[in-house]
Design an enzyme around this catalytic site. Sequence first.
Site, PDB file in Angstrom:
ATOM      1  N   HIS A 174      -9.329 -20.261  41.726  1.00  0.00           N
ATOM      2  CA  HIS A 174      -8.562 -19.805  42.889  1.00  0.00           C
ATOM      3  C   HIS A 174      -9.097 -18.500  43.484  1.00  0.00           C
ATOM      4  O   HIS A 174      -8.645 -18.090  44.547  1.00  0.00           O
ATOM      5  CB  HIS A 174      -7.087 -19.635  42.512  1.00  0.00           C
ATOM      6  CG  HIS A 174      -6.847 -18.415  41.671  1.00  0.00           C
ATOM      7  ND1 HIS A 174      -7.214 -18.354  40.345  1.00  0.00           N
ATOM      8  CD2 HIS A 174      -6.318 -17.213  41.988  1.00  0.00           C
ATOM      9  CE1 HIS A 174      -6.908 -17.161  39.867  1.00  0.00           C
ATOM     10  NE2 HIS A 174      -6.355 -16.451  40.843  1.00  0.00           N
ATOM     11  N   HIS A 192      -9.420 -14.284  47.295  1.00  0.00           N
ATOM     12  CA  HIS A 192      -8.349 -14.873  46.489  1.00  0.00           C
ATOM     13  C   HIS A 192      -7.615 -15.896  47.352  1.00  0.00           C
ATOM     14  O   HIS A 192      -6.920 -15.529  48.298  1.00  0.00           O
ATOM     15  CB  HIS A 192      -7.398 -13.767  46.034  1.00  0.00           C
ATOM     16  CG  HIS A 192      -6.408 -14.195  45.025  1.00  0.00           C
ATOM     17  ND1 HIS A 192      -5.338 -15.009  45.317  1.00  0.00           N
ATOM     18  CD2 HIS A 192      -6.332 -13.931  43.705  1.00  0.00           C
ATOM     19  CE1 HIS A 192      -4.640 -15.213  44.222  1.00  0.00           C
ATOM     20  NE2 HIS A 192      -5.215 -14.567  43.229  1.00  0.00           N
TER      21      HIS A 192
END
Length: 126
Positions: free
Chosen positions: A30, A45
Amino acid sequence: MGQGVVIEPSQGELVSPVNGTVTVLFPTKHAVGIVSEEGVEMLMHIGMDTVSLDGKGFESHIKQGDKVVVGQQLISFDMDIIKEAGLVTETPVIITNQDDFQADVEGNLPRDIKRGDVLMIAHRTK
């Protein structure tokens, strides 16, 4: 954490904003860290709290240590899985070595960004 911008993705694809080296790839895929050829340290992110998905809906196209170029696909992600989990897809792009570089946004925000558009320029401060 650092200076940067937040991108609201229109599709489930994270691409490299710089030529550089992948320094961190989270096991859950992620988030990714890159150091540019000029020394800019960046963290991208995907979404907020998406680590809780434990990698579900994320596919990495790179690994730690890989050299990458501008526009190269880093991670693909399923926006529906993220949203169905009650999470957001907004993606911070942060310069983490802000003592060495000043981030300046190019143009007015918010605006649509296409692959290859200049969004932010980092200027060395030291």
